[in-house]
Design a protein around this motif. Structure first.
Motif, short mmCIF file in Angstrom:
data_model
loop_
_atom_site.label_atom_id
_atom_site.label_comp_id
_atom_site.label_asym_id
_atom_site.label_seq_id
_atom_site.Cartn_x
_atom_site.Cartn_y
_atom_site.Cartn_z
N THR A 37 9.96 16.56 70.27
CA THR A 37 9.70 16.17 69.11
C THR A 37 9.89 14.95 68.96
O THR A 37 11.01 14.29 69.86
N ASP A 38 8.99 14.05 68.78
CA ASP A 38 9.70 12.35 68.04
C ASP A 38 10.77 12.19 67.49
O ASP A 38 11.17 11.50 68.17
N SER A 39 11.53 13.38 66.99
CA SER A 39 12.74 12.76 66.48
C SER A 39 13.95 12.98 67.72
O SER A 39 15.44 12.38 67.18
N ASP A 40 13.32 13.30 68.94
CA ASP A 40 14.36 13.72 69.96
C ASP A 40 13.31 12.89 71.24
O ASP A 40 14.12 13.94 72.28
N GLY A 44 5.85 5.08 70.73
CA GLY A 44 6.62 6.00 70.27
C GLY A 44 5.42 7.32 70.12
O GLY A 44 4.42 7.17 71.39
N ALA A 45 6.28 8.28 69.26
CA ALA A 45 5.27 9.54 68.68
C ALA A 45 4.86 10.01 70.47
O ALA A 45 3.10 10.19 70.25
N ALA A 46 5.53 9.96 71.26
CA ALA A 46 5.13 10.28 72.87
C ALA A 46 4.90 12.25 73.13
O ALA A 46 4.40 12.69 74.29
N TYR A 69 9.03 18.64 63.33
CA TYR A 69 8.68 19.58 63.49
C TYR A 69 6.70 20.13 63.55
O TYR A 69 7.07 20.85 63.71
N ARG A 70 5.97 19.25 63.16
CA ARG A 70 4.80 19.70 62.86
C ARG A 70 4.13 19.37 64.14
O ARG A 70 4.14 18.50 64.73
#
Length: 467
Positions: free
Chosen positions: A312-315, A326-328, A335-336
């Motif tokens: 997830t991009d948040s982690d 980002g957005a990797a 979590y979508r």
């Protein structure tokens, strides 16, 4: 190149539903009449490979834990097994983070990739800045490997024994190990790891070695030399920290040439970053790139599997180290699933039956969970999902994780699967669509022991719901 850490009310119940008798279905089972959301671990297993993710131990709860358990069959501790984490002070070993990841993986039927035993970065100061003789440092390295690999003996599938030994031009990185012990430190580390954990596969791991270039040539020559010396090396890890649109054209050929040396190959730290903001075009290219990397692994018999470096991009570590990028990862910060997730699934053979990329997107959702009856070892529960978005949800899957180890034994109005503590409920043929403002309700019987604590987090088609 994993520098530092991986970043960062109940509502009305619908009318009485038709009771449909049914038992808990096998993991990955599709609801009748609708395309099931792909489960990457199941798709990968059908090809004889694993699909894994790096995780952060402190986040293994709620939605993060649910997705990690449901979608992936291999976990890599992002930081918890690195030398600076487990032995920041000489002789002071701290295992809680590493233990948490290993315990979670075992509870959910997942492999563990041990990461990493010998690496120049995230070393404690007492190692990095010590005044070492060769014999002194050699003894310290051997003790560290024996202690850490020995602690998890028989519980680790792969160990990254030596990590990132090369510079970009293929010369040896001048780490404390290289400076004091010379080229031989790599072979010594592998022999020590084999002695400490004989059953684990032992890997050499590096970044920017995905295509054929000076650095991967140096890695190839080292592996060939280690094999010739009888050093117990079992695999090569290609980290694959890539940029959108720049998957090396020689990736498959590179995987094959390492396999031809008689070692396994794994893509160990896959993420594919882009310059922000993300656009539909960039996300489409990222989908194609994730698909291409997965296909390259599938094309070579000795490619053991793929691990995404955070799902997830948040982690993800990328925004902290690449300004404006980002957005990797395959999931967004909520979590979508992103197009990349479906690209992986398509590479692994998933088709959507012509209905689009899996169950429909979710604009918003709430969940009401209630235990209707409970007895000494069992209970009956009802779950109602409301679509609070402005568009219909066409095909749905609700995911959650049990906080107290409960198990679903029978379900109605949904097909329910369970793996460890991770549970998924997918629509039946007659309730696949949830109109805006409408609800879908299902129920189940379950077993419990010790406690029957209610779940605290749910996702609908990957989107977090209000509970």
């Amino acid at each position: 190149m994993k520098l530092q850490s991986l970043r960062r009310a109940a509502f009305g119940i619908s009318a009485t539903a038709l009771l449909v008798a049914g038992a808990v279905a096998p993991a990955g089972a599709a609801p009748a009449g609708a395309a099931a959301e792909p489960v990457l671990r199941d798709l990968a297993a059908a090809h004889g490979i694993y699909y894994g993710t790096a995780v952060t131990a402190s986040k293994l709860n709620g939605t993060y834990a649910t997705v990690a358990a449901q979608q992936f069959d291999s976990l890599t501790p992002g930081n918890e097994m690195k030398w600076g984490s487990v032995e920041p002070v000489r002789g002071d070993f701290r295992w809680s983070g590493a233990d948490a990841v290993v315990d979670f993986a075992e509870a959910h039927g997942q492999k563990v990739r041990g990461h990493t035993l010998v690496w120049h970065s995230q070393l404690p100061s007492w190692v990095e800045n010590g005044s070492w003789t060769a014999d002194g440092l050699r003894a310290v390295v051997a003790d560290h490997i024996a202690t850490e690999a020995g602690r998890y003996k028989g519980r680790i599938d792969h160990w990254d024994v030596v990590n990132e030994p090369f510079n970009e031009d293929g010369t040896r990185r001048q780490s404390v190990f290289q400076r004091v012990l010379g080229d031989g430190y790599v072979a010594e580390a592998f022999r020590a790891a084999r002695a400490a954990d004989p059953a684990a596969k032992l890997y050499l791991n590096d970044y920017n070695v995905e295509g054929i270039n000076a650095k991967s040539d140096a890695m190839y020559n080292l592996v060939r030399s280690l094999k010739a010396q009888g050093v117990p090396i079992d695999g090569v890890g290609l980290q694959a920290h890539l940029i959108v649109g720049q998957v090396p054209s020689t990736l498959r050929a590179n995987i094959q040439r390492f396999a031809d040396l008689g070692v396994d190959v794994a893509v160990t730290e896959l993420d594919i970053r882009m310059t922000l903001p993300a656009t539909d075009a960039k996300l489409a290219q990222q989908k194609a790139d994730y698909k291409a990397v997965t296909q390259a692994c599938l094309a070579v018999a000795r490619c053991a599997g793929v691990t995404v470096w955070g799902f997830t991009d948040s982690d993800s570590w990328i925004p902290d180290f690449f300004e404006g990028q980002g957005a990797a990862t395959p999931y967004d910060e909520n979590y979508r699933p992103k197009p990349a997730y479906y690209g992986i699934a398509e590479a692994l053979g998933w088709t959507d039956g012509g209905t689009g990329p899996g169950p429909g997107p979710v604009g918003g959702c709430t969940v009401a969970y209630g235990v209707q009856n409970q007895w000494s070892t069992g209970f009956t529960a009802q779950v109602t999902v409301r679509n609070t978005g402005t568009a219909p949800v066409n095909g749905w899957r609700l995911d959650w994780t049990w906080p107290s180890g409960q198990r679903v034994t029978q379900a109605w109005n949904a097909t329910v699967t369970q793996s460890g503590t991770a549970v998924s409920a997918s629509n039946a043929s007659y309730n696949a669509t949830i109109a805006p403002g409408a609800t879908a309700t299902f129920g189940f019987n379950g077993s419990w022991s010790g406690a029957n604590t209610a779940p605290t987090a749910f996702t609908l088609n990957g989107a977090a719901c209000t509970v």
